[in-house]
Design an enzyme around this catalytic site. Structure first.
Site, PDB file in Angstrom:
ATOM      1  N   HIS A  53     -18.212  15.252  10.771  1.00 12.86           N
ATOM      2  CA  HIS A  53     -18.750  16.044   9.853  1.00 12.86           C
ATOM      3  C   HIS A  53     -19.529  17.090  10.987  1.00 12.86           C
ATOM      4  CE1 HIS A  53     -21.813  16.307   6.527  1.00 12.86           C
ATOM      5  NE2 HIS A  53     -22.733  16.339   8.065  1.00 12.86           N
TER       6      HIS A  53
ATOM      7  N   GLU B 267     -33.793  10.260   4.606  1.00 13.64           N
ATOM      8  CA  GLU B 267     -32.137  10.359   5.315  1.00 13.64           C
ATOM      9  C   GLU B 267     -31.910   9.563   6.513  1.00 13.64           C
ATOM     10  OE1 GLU B 267     -30.202  14.123   6.038  1.00 13.64           O
ATOM     11  OE2 GLU B 267     -30.613  14.488   3.889  1.00 13.64           O
TER      12      GLU B 267
ATOM     13  N   LYS C 221     -14.520  35.495   9.363  1.00 11.08           N
ATOM     14  CA  LYS C 221     -13.288  35.695   8.927  1.00 11.08           C
ATOM     15  C   LYS C 221     -12.667  35.450   6.979  1.00 11.08           C
ATOM     16  CE  LYS C 221     -13.159  30.862  10.786  1.00 11.08           C
ATOM     17  NZ  LYS C 221     -11.395  29.900  11.585  1.00 11.08           N
TER      18      LYS C 221
ATOM     19  N   GLY D 297     -22.689  31.852   8.438  1.00 14.61           N
ATOM     20  CA  GLY D 297     -23.967  30.883   8.083  1.00 14.61           C
ATOM     21  C   GLY D 297     -25.562  31.286   8.274  1.00 14.61           C
TER      22      GLY D 297
ATOM     23  N   SER E 264     -29.713  20.022  11.995  1.00 13.53           N
ATOM     24  CA  SER E 264     -28.916  21.161  11.878  1.00 13.53           C
ATOM     25  C   SER E 264     -29.526  22.780  11.452  1.00 13.53           C
ATOM     26  CB  SER E 264     -27.789  20.850  11.737  1.00 13.53           C
ATOM     27  OG  SER E 264     -27.456  20.473  10.745  1.00 13.53           O
ATOM     28  N   LEU E 265     -30.013  22.477   9.732  1.00 15.47           N
ATOM     29  CA  LEU E 265     -30.153  23.984   9.560  1.00 15.47           C
ATOM     30  C   LEU E 265     -30.936  24.277  10.579  1.00 15.47           C
ATOM     31  CD1 LEU E 265     -29.132  22.415   5.719  1.00 15.47           C
ATOM     32  CD2 LEU E 265     -28.050  24.595   7.352  1.00 15.47           C
TER      33      LEU E 265
ATOM     34  N   ALA F  65     -26.913  29.919  11.113  1.00 17.09           N
ATOM     35  CA  ALA F  65     -27.331  30.802  12.223  1.00 17.09           C
ATOM     36  C   ALA F  65     -27.848  32.499  11.952  1.00 17.09           C
ATOM     37  CB  ALA F  65     -26.782  30.215  13.550  1.00 17.09           C
TER      38      ALA F  65
ATOM     39  N   ARG G   7     -26.811   7.903  11.999  1.00 17.77           N
ATOM     40  CA  ARG G   7     -25.464   7.727  11.355  1.00 17.77           C
ATOM     41  C   ARG G   7     -24.287   7.673  12.207  1.00 17.77           C
ATOM     42  NH1 ARG G   7     -25.172  13.751   9.236  1.00 17.77           N
ATOM     43  NH2 ARG G   7     -26.308  13.131   7.928  1.00 17.77           N
TER      44      ARG G   7
ATOM     45  N   GLY H 175     -30.461  18.836   2.580  1.00 17.64           N
ATOM     46  CA  GLY H 175     -31.690  19.446   3.190  1.00 17.64           C
ATOM     47  C   GLY H 175     -31.880  20.245   4.731  1.00 17.64           C
TER      48      GLY H 175
ATOM     49  N   HIS I 279     -20.163  11.191   9.528  1.00 22.66           N
ATOM     50  CA  HIS I 279     -20.375  11.023   8.391  1.00 22.66           C
ATOM     51  C   HIS I 279     -20.579  10.131   7.801  1.00 22.66           C
ATOM     52  CE1 HIS I 279     -22.858  11.197   4.839  1.00 22.66           C
ATOM     53  NE2 HIS I 279     -24.023  12.262   5.450  1.00 22.66           N
TER      54      HIS I 279
ATOM     55  N   ARG J   1     -26.695  13.200  16.376  1.00 18.07           N
ATOM     56  CA  ARG J   1     -27.979  14.729  15.217  1.00 18.07           C
ATOM     57  C   ARG J   1     -28.544  13.380  14.267  1.00 18.07           C
ATOM     58  NH1 ARG J   1     -27.337  17.802  10.822  1.00 18.07           N
ATOM     59  NH2 ARG J   1     -25.473  16.469  10.846  1.00 18.07           N
TER      60      ARG J   1
HETATM   61  P1  FAD Z   1     -21.361  27.983   9.615  1.00 19.72           P
HETATM   62  O1  FAD Z   1     -22.578  27.972   7.951  1.00 19.72           O
HETATM   63  O2  FAD Z   1     -20.626  27.063   9.334  1.00 19.72           O
HETATM   64  O3  FAD Z   1     -20.802  29.317  10.082  1.00 19.72           O
HETATM   65  C1  FAD Z   1     -19.901  29.683  10.239  1.00 19.72           C
HETATM   66  C2  FAD Z   1     -19.234  31.360  10.538  1.00 19.72           C
HETATM   67  O4  FAD Z   1     -18.869  31.516  11.273  1.00 19.72           O
HETATM   68  C3  FAD Z   1     -18.676  31.928   9.083  1.00 19.72           C
HETATM   69  O5  FAD Z   1     -18.867  33.234   8.512  1.00 19.72           O
HETATM   70  C4  FAD Z   1     -17.195  31.646   9.782  1.00 19.72           C
HETATM   71  O6  FAD Z   1     -16.200  32.378   8.390  1.00 19.72           O
HETATM   72  C5  FAD Z   1     -17.874  32.159  10.501  1.00 19.72           C
HETATM   73  N1  FAD Z   1     -16.370  32.585  11.765  1.00 19.72           N
HETATM   74  C6  FAD Z   1     -16.193  31.253  12.864  1.00 19.72           C
HETATM   75  N2  FAD Z   1     -15.018  31.579  13.233  1.00 19.72           N
HETATM   76  C7  FAD Z   1     -14.763  32.834  13.491  1.00 19.72           C
HETATM   77  C8  FAD Z   1     -13.894  33.560  14.224  1.00 19.72           C
HETATM   78  N3  FAD Z   1     -13.118  33.712  14.930  1.00 19.72           N
HETATM   79  N4  FAD Z   1     -14.065  35.286  13.569  1.00 19.72           N
HETATM   80  C9  FAD Z   1     -14.637  35.459  12.481  1.00 19.72           C
HETATM   81  N5  FAD Z   1     -15.573  34.921  11.885  1.00 19.72           N
HETATM   82  C10 FAD Z   1     -15.859  33.387  12.040  1.00 19.72           C
HETATM   83  N6  FAD Z   1     -27.427  19.929   8.497  1.00 19.72           N
HETATM   84  C11 FAD Z   1     -28.356  19.962   7.952  1.00 19.72           C
HETATM   85  O7  FAD Z   1     -29.397  20.374   8.500  1.00 19.72           O
HETATM   86  N7  FAD Z   1     -28.991  19.385   6.449  1.00 19.72           N
HETATM   87  C12 FAD Z   1     -27.637  19.220   5.332  1.00 19.72           C
HETATM   88  O8  FAD Z   1     -28.142  18.464   4.170  1.00 19.72           O
HETATM   89  C13 FAD Z   1     -26.204  19.228   5.692  1.00 19.72           C
HETATM   90  N8  FAD Z   1     -24.764  18.184   4.775  1.00 19.72           N
HETATM   91  C14 FAD Z   1     -23.978  19.286   5.597  1.00 19.72           C
HETATM   92  C15 FAD Z   1     -23.223  18.820   4.445  1.00 19.72           C
HETATM   93  C16 FAD Z   1     -21.388  19.676   5.061  1.00 19.72           C
HETATM   94  C17 FAD Z   1     -20.779  19.114   3.310  1.00 19.72           C
HETATM   95  C18 FAD Z   1     -21.212  20.493   5.789  1.00 19.72           C
HETATM   96  C19 FAD Z   1     -19.782  20.127   6.108  1.00 19.72           C
HETATM   97  C20 FAD Z   1     -22.466  19.637   7.091  1.00 19.72           C
HETATM   98  C21 FAD Z   1     -23.511  19.518   6.278  1.00 19.72           C
HETATM   99  N9  FAD Z   1     -24.417  20.103   7.711  1.00 19.72           N
HETATM  100  C22 FAD Z   1     -25.607  19.420   7.352  1.00 19.72           C
HETATM  101  C23 FAD Z   1     -24.364  20.338   8.624  1.00 19.72           C
HETATM  102  C24 FAD Z   1     -24.701  22.389   8.503  1.00 19.72           C
HETATM  103  O9  FAD Z   1     -24.467  22.242   7.286  1.00 19.72           O
HETATM  104  C25 FAD Z   1     -24.114  23.359   9.661  1.00 19.72           C
HETATM  105  O10 FAD Z   1     -24.227  22.621  10.773  1.00 19.72           O
HETATM  106  C26 FAD Z   1     -24.508  24.304   9.273  1.00 19.72           C
HETATM  107  O11 FAD Z   1     -24.749  25.285   7.721  1.00 19.72           O
HETATM  108  C27 FAD Z   1     -23.762  25.358  10.520  1.00 19.72           C
HETATM  109  O12 FAD Z   1     -24.532  26.698  10.312  1.00 19.72           O
HETATM  110  P2  FAD Z   1     -24.171  27.620  11.165  1.00 19.72           P
HETATM  111  O13 FAD Z   1     -24.620  29.154  10.838  1.00 19.72           O
HETATM  112  O14 FAD Z   1     -23.740  27.585  12.315  1.00 19.72           O
HETATM  113  O15 FAD Z   1     -22.200  28.076  10.817  1.00 19.72           O
HETATM  114  C1  SIN Z   2     -26.536  14.793   4.252  1.00 15.59           C
HETATM  115  O1  SIN Z   2     -26.751  15.427   3.255  1.00 15.59           O
HETATM  116  O2  SIN Z   2     -25.689  13.465   4.276  1.00 15.59           O
HETATM  117  C2  SIN Z   2     -25.941  15.554   5.327  1.00 15.59           C
HETATM  118  C3  SIN Z   2     -27.591  15.594   6.248  1.00 15.59           C
HETATM  119  C4  SIN Z   2     -26.396  16.568   7.593  1.00 15.59           C
HETATM  120  O3  SIN Z   2     -25.891  16.174   7.287  1.00 15.59           O
HETATM  121  O4  SIN Z   2     -27.283  16.764   8.093  1.00 15.59           O
END
Ligand code: FAD
Ligand code: SIN
Length: 540
Positions: free
Chosen positions: A351, A115, A35, A11, A391-392, A13, A290, A49, A243, A386
């Site tokens: 969420h 937001e 995975k 993802g 979070s992005l 991060a 929220r 965003g 959410h 949050r």
């Molecule tokens: P992720 O993007 O979830 O990536 C996790 C990775 O870890 C994946 O590749 C997964 O396969 C891997 N993984 C997990 N466990 C294992 C394992 N055991 N073995 C191997 N790989 C594994 N945040 C915002 O700031 N703005 C937004 O507009 C927003 N909208 C959102 C809308 C939705 C519908 C959702 C669900 C979330 C939203 N968020 C938003 C939150 C934000 O998207 C997430 O917090 C952020 O993308 C998390 O990124 P990450 O890199 O930490 O994890």
């Molecule tokens: C949303 O677009 O409402 C989600 C934003 C977020 O989770 O930060």
């Protein structure tokens, strides 16, 4: 397999970290494992965003800091908030350089959305599919890095520590060290080990602990569970963000999100009688933080005996709506909701996890050689709740900070243990599968997963009580024992491991919620409706 830098998760991060470290150390091998498919992440589903101070005239670091602190309800780490807010715009510029495109207005300036909890417009977005665009740009950028190997369908089972070398490791062991991970290769079905001097967990969230969630199937809290098993520190797990507005579509999982940006553009929440009820709950109405909006909706649903409320967009400018939210418009049409005539049925859904693996200002965890960033980490930015779209931003800032510290750490490790000499990661034993057999009944796993989600949704949801938490704890104990029995006797599968992980996460949420004798942010317990004067993090 040997890696110099091992990243778990593809993802925002994990990929931000991998890109930076690969650039800084072109002669070193960076392995990213995931995975599922490379883009199956929470990141891909992000809609609204990424927040950042962009408009110098109307916005300032101070305003973004204050909004974050207010949303966090007294529990944010102010130093971390300042770091993220001030370093954020630079990280956003970087992803733009890597190819991410954000919407612009007619004057060629970035169009900034709003937001809940934000005092000004400061959210960069790509239509209503911002995460998909950012994930695309990041995956594209890593292809140009020959020293990054991305391995998909590779399930990380556990962190390797001194425990695997035969030492007793407990919560009070000082200097627990990570030497890499055991993985289940889902293509060969073999268990392998990846040894690395630096390991970064970027495993995302845990929404799958609940029956109704916006999170995809991968969000089972694996990183948190692995660190907990390895006796590392976990923090503030009780703060699960619901959410307010997931599309109400019974039987569909994950739930489709209706971004908060729709309310930012004028959408109004209404109850069954058509009343714009938010006025009764908070002066910021539909754009309150929220936790407040989700609790208000929960209360309206309980009072009226309904399973959802409505989001009214009928008065909004149609062209503008379709321009900003084409994906939402299409989804609503596909289920027969025409936003010009019909209100959208919405209900809260699990969420985001504000707590997680305890990490410091450079993403260092309590385990040596191990970093955590993104949703799986608890850095102190979010406190008890949050702020939307932070979070992005946090994932990019801490992907960067993990890179800064880990290259230094790597160099120190290379000096201390030059190639060819022994270090903890030498002579790691193979995975021991002795005494296990093929699983006979998948239903044991799927049913337990449903039970877990039911328990968490019924007893550890938006509103909690002591009795509900005690009941959840008892039910989880039983599920835990049954699953551990199954784990000891069955060949590992991703389904079994995810179940085991999500049960651990459930246990940690209940434990954190039971220890917190107050109501704060996302944790609301009717037996302790007030905030305590003591502001403390709950570390497990
Ligand atoms: P992720 O993007 O979830 O990536 C996790 C990775 O870890 C994946 O590749 C997964 O396969 C891997 N993984 C997990 N466990 C294992 C394992 N055991 N073995 C191997 N790989 C594994 N945040 C915002 O700031 N703005 C937004 O507009 C927003 N909208 C959102 C809308 C939705 C519908 C959702 C669900 C979330 C939203 N968020 C938003 C939150 C934000 O998207 C997430 O917090 C952020 O993308 C998390 O990124 P990450 O890199 O930490 O994890
Ligand atoms: C949303 O677009 O409402 C989600 C934003 C977020 O989770 O930060």
């Amino acid at each position: 397999m040997q890696a110099d830098f091992l990243v778990i998760g593809s993802g925002i991060a994990g990929l931000t970290y991998a890109l930076k470290v690969a650039e800084a150390k072109p002669g070193k091998k960076v392995v990213v494992v995931t995975k599922a498919h490379s883009d199956e992440t929470n990141t891909k589903y992000a809609q609204g965003g990424i927040a950042g101070v962009w408009d110098d005239e109307n916005d300032s670091y101070q305003k973004h800091i204050e909004d974050t602190l207010i949303a966090g309800d007294g529990l944010c780490n102010e130093e971390i908030v300042e770091i993220v807010v001030k370093e954020g715009p630079e990280r956003i510029r970087e992803i733009i350089e890597w190819g991410a495109q954000f919407d612009k207005d007619d004057f060629g300036e970035y169009s900034l959305g709003k937001e809940g909890g934000h005092s000004v417009n400061r959210i960069l977005h790509h239509k209503d599919v911002t995460g998909r665009e950012m994930e695309r740009a990041l995956l594209n950028a890593i292809q140009a890095k020959p020293n990054i190997e991305l391995i998909t369908h590779c399930f990380v089972l556990d962190l390797i520590t001194q425990h695997h070398l035969g030492y007793l490791v407990t919560k009070s062991t000082l200097d627990i060290e990570c030497y890499g991970v055991y993985v289940l290769n889902l293509e060969s079905n073999e268990i392998e080990k990846i040894i690395s001097k630096v390991t970064v967990l970027a495993t995302g969230g845990n929404g799958q602990a609940y029956r109704t969630t916006t999170n995809p199937k991968i969000a089972t809290g694996d990183g948190v569970a692995m660190v907990y098993r390895a006796k590392g520190r976990i923090e503030n797990m009780e703060f699960i963000q619901f959410h307010p507005t997931a599309l109400f579509e019974p039987g569909v999982s994950p739930s489709f999100l209706i971004t908060e940006a729709v309310r930012g553009d004028g959408g109004i929440l209404r109850n069954r009688s058509g009343e714009a009820f938010m006025e009764r709950y908070d002066e910021r109405r539909d754009l309150a933080p929220r936790d407040i909006v989700a609790r208000a909706i929960d209360s309206e649903m309980k009072k009226n005996g309904t399973e959802h409320v409505y989001l009214d967009c009928r008065h909004m400018n149609f062209e503008k709506f379709v321009h900003h939210f084409p994906n939402i418009f299409e989804k609503c049409m596909s289920i027969g909701v025409n936003i010009t005539k019909d209100m959208i049925p919405v209900a809260p859904a699990a969420h985001y996890s504000c707590g997680g693996i305890k990490a410091d200002a450079y993403a260092r965890t309590s385990i040596r050689n191990l970093y955590a960033c993104g949703e799986c980490a608890s850095t102190g930015l979010h406190g008890a709740n949050r702020l939307a779209s932070n979070s992005l931003l946090e994932a990019m800032v801490f992907g960067h900070r993990a890179y800064l510290d880990s290259i230094k750490h790597f160099e120190e490790m290379e000096d201390a243990h030059p190639a060819g000499t022994n270090w903890g990661g030498t002579n790691i034993p193979d995975w021991n599968a002795e005494g296990t057999r093929e699983p006979k009944e998948m239903i044991l796993i799927t049913q337990s997963q449903k039970e877990l989600q039911q328990i968490m949704s019924d007893y550890v949801g938006i509103v909690r009580t002591n009795v509900r938490l005690a009941r959840a704890s008892k039910r989880l104990d039983l599920l835990f024992e049954e699953t551990e029995d199954l784990y000891r006797s069955t060949k590992v599968s991703p389904q079994l491991c995810e179940l085991r992980n999500v049960i651990s996460v459930g246990y940690l949420i209940v434990k954190g919620a039971s220890f917190r004798k107050e109501s704060r942010g996302l944790h609301f317990n009717t037996d302790y409706p007030q905030k305590s004067l003591l502001k403390e993090n709950i570390i497990l």
